[in-house]
Write a protein that holds these residues in place. Structure first.
Motif, PDB file in Angstrom:
ATOM      1  N   TRP A 187      -5.211   3.748 -11.032  1.00 35.42           N
ATOM      2  CA  TRP A 187      -5.168   4.252 -12.397  1.00 35.42           C
ATOM      3  C   TRP A 187      -6.482   4.917 -12.798  1.00 35.42           C
TER       4      TRP A 187
ATOM      5  N   VAL B 219      -6.879   8.830 -14.054  1.00 36.45           N
ATOM      6  CA  VAL B 219      -7.466   9.238 -15.335  1.00 36.45           C
ATOM      7  C   VAL B 219      -8.616  10.218 -15.100  1.00 36.45           C
TER       8      VAL B 219
ATOM      9  N   LEU C 156      -1.419  11.807 -14.170  1.00 38.76           N
ATOM     10  CA  LEU C 156      -1.016  10.612 -14.905  1.00 38.76           C
ATOM     11  C   LEU C 156       0.369  10.116 -14.505  1.00 38.76           C
TER      12      LEU C 156
END
Length: 160
Positions: free
Chosen positions: A30, A34, A83
């Motif tokens: 993650w 980002v 994303l």
């Protein structure tokens, strides 16, 4: 250790396929997603701003603006793939609720580049950049629940 976890959790004890291993090895965490989103979106914004600055260059400015503005929009769309992932992004782009917005946006991107390079019509390139802006805005708000309805109502109140 992973095999032990699979056996203890009741999942299939078979070895994962080579395709599953490739997918696991290439999936991003993650934090990396980002960072990729921010970097790609920043590049997109920078291209759009650079295109706006190049607009004032005599003779070739409008063509440079069209090219950099289009590249900026492509980078901005590409940033969301970090994303969601590329396949999920493509599936969501072509959902029935945003199909028309996606087609118009992609068509404007292509027509902007065609008018800048192939047809060499600066006015047409500017027109497609303006349409590209509105198509991108309409596409973007399609991801916000009820945003399109709010914009439609606001425009209808302003026009009446």
């Amino acid at each position: 250790m992973d095999k032990l976890k699979r056996v203890l959790s009741g999942r299939d004890a078979e070895e994962p396929s080579s395709l599953a291993e490739v997918i696991d090895a290439t999936s991003l965490g993650w934090g990396t997603r980002v960072k990729g989103f921010i970097a790609c979106f920043a590049i997109g914004c920078l291209c759009s701003i650079l295109g706006s600055c190049l607009l004032w260059i005599p003779k070739k400015g409008l063509v440079l603006f069209a090219v950099f503005y289009t590249l900026g929009n492509i980078a901005s769309i590409g940033s969301t793939m970090f994303l969601m992932g590329p396949m999920k992004q493509l599936k969501r782009m072509f959902e029935p609720t945003r199909l028309i917005a996606t087609i118009v946006m992609l068509l404007c991107l292509i027509l902007t580049l065609c008018s800048a390079f192939w047809w060499r019509k600066a006015g047409l390139a500017l027109l497609f950049c303006i349409l590209q802006f509105f198509a991108m805005a309409w596409y973007s708000i399609s991801f916000i629940p009820y945003a399109r309805d709010a914009v439609k109502k606001c425009v209808s109140v302003c026009l009446s």
